[in-house]
Structure formats: C-alpha cells, structure tokens
Design an enzyme around this catalytic site. Structure first.
Site, short mmCIF file in Angstrom:
data_model
loop_
_atom_site.label_atom_id
_atom_site.label_comp_id
_atom_site.label_asym_id
_atom_site.label_seq_id
_atom_site.Cartn_x
_atom_site.Cartn_y
_atom_site.Cartn_z
N ASN A 12 0.64 -0.96 0.00
CA ASN A 12 0.03 0.13 0.08
C ASN A 12 0.66 1.19 -0.01
OD1 ASN A 12 -1.73 2.42 0.65
ND2 ASN A 12 -2.44 1.53 2.69
N TRP A 13 1.51 1.65 -1.27
CA TRP A 13 2.22 2.83 -1.67
C TRP A 13 1.68 4.49 -0.80
CZ3 TRP A 13 3.96 2.81 -7.63
CH2 TRP A 13 5.15 1.64 -6.78
N LYS A 14 0.14 3.96 -0.52
CA LYS A 14 -0.20 6.09 0.22
C LYS A 14 0.05 6.75 -0.71
CE LYS A 14 -0.62 3.38 4.81
NZ LYS A 14 -0.21 3.69 5.89
N HIS A 105 -9.72 1.22 4.89
CA HIS A 105 -8.53 1.45 5.77
C HIS A 105 -8.79 2.20 6.79
CE1 HIS A 105 -4.31 2.75 6.72
NE2 HIS A 105 -3.75 1.78 5.56
N GLU A 107 -7.05 5.06 7.50
CA GLU A 107 -6.86 6.16 7.58
C GLU A 107 -8.17 6.72 6.60
OE1 GLU A 107 -2.54 5.22 5.67
OE2 GLU A 107 -1.84 5.02 7.39
N GLU A 175 -5.65 -5.06 10.89
CA GLU A 175 -4.71 -3.50 10.80
C GLU A 175 -4.92 -3.19 12.11
OE1 GLU A 175 -2.71 -2.91 6.68
OE2 GLU A 175 -4.10 -1.18 7.30
N GLY A 181 2.56 2.06 10.86
CA GLY A 181 3.28 3.27 10.76
C GLY A 181 4.37 3.06 11.77
N SER A 219 3.41 -1.58 10.69
CA SER A 219 4.70 -2.29 10.86
C SER A 219 4.96 -3.42 9.99
CB SER A 219 4.83 -1.24 12.09
OG SER A 219 4.69 -0.73 12.18
N GLY A 240 2.56 -0.70 4.22
CA GLY A 240 2.88 0.43 3.96
C GLY A 240 3.73 0.96 4.02
N GLY A 241 4.65 1.20 4.47
CA GLY A 241 6.56 1.49 5.07
C GLY A 241 7.17 1.03 3.96
P1 PGA Z 1 2.33 0.19 7.74
O1 PGA Z 1 1.14 -0.04 7.20
O2 PGA Z 1 3.38 -1.34 7.51
O3 PGA Z 1 3.49 1.29 7.34
O4 PGA Z 1 2.29 0.42 9.05
C1 PGA Z 1 0.10 -0.53 7.03
C2 PGA Z 1 -0.90 -0.13 5.98
O5 PGA Z 1 -1.62 1.39 6.36
O6 PGA Z 1 -1.40 -0.51 5.11
#
Ligand code: PGA
Length: 256
Positions: A12-14, A105, A107, A175, A181, A219, A240-241
C-alpha cells in the site's frame, strides 16, 4: 490457511511519490521478482499505487513482469459514475487493468470519517465491476487497552462486508491502528487470536469462509515478516512503509 492457498503480499503505497518514482519502484520490484522464481511460486504479489500513478505502474509491470504482479487501487466510490467531483469509480480502476481495491483503511475511517456502511457500499460497487475488495478492520490503542478489540473488529466485520461477499471477491486485512506506521507490531500471539476470531466470524456468515484470505498489516518489516506469516490464519500481509523500498518489500515476501 487452507493447503495450497498462496499467501498474498500487498503493498500500500499510500499518498507517496512522483510518477517517475512510481515507475522506478515498480521496475525494481518487477526485476526482483523475475530474478527470484521461487518467490513468485510461494506468494501472490500486489501493489496499490496512488490512483494517478496506476497507469505508469501498469505500463512498467506489463513490460517487465507481465502476469507476475497485480495492481490495485487504494479506494473507490460507492456510486457507479456521475457528479462526484474528485472520486474514482470501481469501473475506472477495472478499466485500467486493476484487480483489487483497498477499502476502509483505518486512515480513511479516521481522517475521512468513513463508516462501515459506506465501506460495504464501496465493496459492493467494487464487486459489481469484478474487483477483489480488500476490506480493512482493526482496533485503536484505546479499544485494546479497554479490552474491546474483538468487539470492535467483530462490529466492523459484520457491517463492512456487503451481502455478496465471498472468498473469491473479498480479502480481509486486520490492521491494528496502533501498529500502522508506528514500528509497533502486534505479537504473533495477539495476531493469532484475532485472526482466529475473524475466521470464526466469517464462518458464521460465509459458506467458503475457510478460503477467504485474512492479511495482517501494521509495521510488517523483513525482520518480523516470517514470524507473523507463520501464524495460523495469517494468509499474507498488507505492507505500508516497507513497500516503498523494493528490497524490503521483496524480503518481506521471502518471509512467506
Ligand atoms: P505500515 O502500514 O506497514 O507502514 O505500518 C500498513 C498499512 O497502513 O497498510
């Protein structure tokens, strides 16, 4: 996990990067995967770039690793088309060649006030266009501190899955919000009990619940991936990251 079911590793590149950076990253992932046939035997790989970079990423993948990497969106509208300025429809994602879309998600639940009902409507719209919906659920730190994690995730699951959800058109991503993150990861024990709970909830309403993939996200890094992916009912990861670095993303896939 059902025998023979491949794990899914989703990036997930956001909201990150330019089109040139997206091409470069997709190219590195494609090259890494082509160079490691063992890896692609073991898991399915998906990347979800920002919508405006999907075409650039699609072109890169088609030229370097056609058929080896799926592409998905990070959201879609519940409506089919029309006067919804700024939105992207499921049909538009499908038209670009996407197979998946991430929905709900944390977010978007948190910063865009998305409700379970809206997420279910988006998932129904995605299904109608042949997309696989990755529906995200997860509790906040406050929920967990109050012992409410299963109650919260149970409610999210009950209301965010549309009536037509099946193992073919839906993936669940667990999640925990406090792990996204932050560098804090849920322990394999906590992940195992939550994924077991999710499987049980799915069984109550779906005939093919055993085949629905349940991803863990929050994470995930190369050094904790193998331990998390070894947990029962963990059918892959939403990254994510670490998905923004080709080497780390591929090393995570190696943990499957
Ligand atoms: P993260 O994000 O790996 O940076 O914790 C995961 C996500 O938001 O899907």
């Amino acid at each position: 996990m059902v025998l023979g079911m491949k794990k899914l590793i989703a990036g997930n590149w956001k909201m990150n990067g330019t089109a040139a950076a997206a091409r470069a990253l997709a190219g590195e992932i494609a090259d890494g995967l082509t160079a490691r046939p063992g890896l692609r035997e073991r898991c399915d790989v998906l990347i979800c770039p920002p919508h405006v970079h999907i075409e650039a990423v699609m072109e890169t993948i088609r030229s370097k690793a056609a058929g080896l990497i799926s592409i998905g969106g990070q959201d879609c509208a519940p409506e089919e088309n029309g006067a919804f300025t700024g939105d992207i429809s499921a049909a538009m994602l499908a038209d670009l060649g996407c197979n998946y879309v991430i929905l709900g998600h944390s977010e978007r639940r948190q910063h865009r006030q998305e409700s379970d009902e809206l997420i279910a409507a988006k998932a129904a719209a995605a299904h109608a266009k042949g997309l696989i919906a990755i529906i995200c659920v997860g509790e906040t730190e406050k929920d967990r501190d109050s012992g409410l994690q299963t109650a919260v995730v149970g409610t999210q699951l009950s209301h965010s899955l549309p009536p037509g959800a099946t193992a073919q058109n839906t993936v669940i991503a667990y999640e925990p919000v406090w792990a996204i993150g932050t560098g804090k990861t849920a322990t394999p024990g906590d992940v195992g009990s939550m994924h077991g709970f999710i499987r049980k909830k799915l069984k109550e309403r779906l005939e093919d619940s055993a085949f629905m993939r349940i991803l863990y996200g929050g994470s995930v890094k190369p050094d904790n991936a193998a331990a998390l992916f070894a947990v029962e009912n963990v059918d892959g990861g939403l990254i994510g990251g670490a998905s923004l670095k080709a080497g780390q993303f591929l090393d995570i896939a190696k943990g499957t």
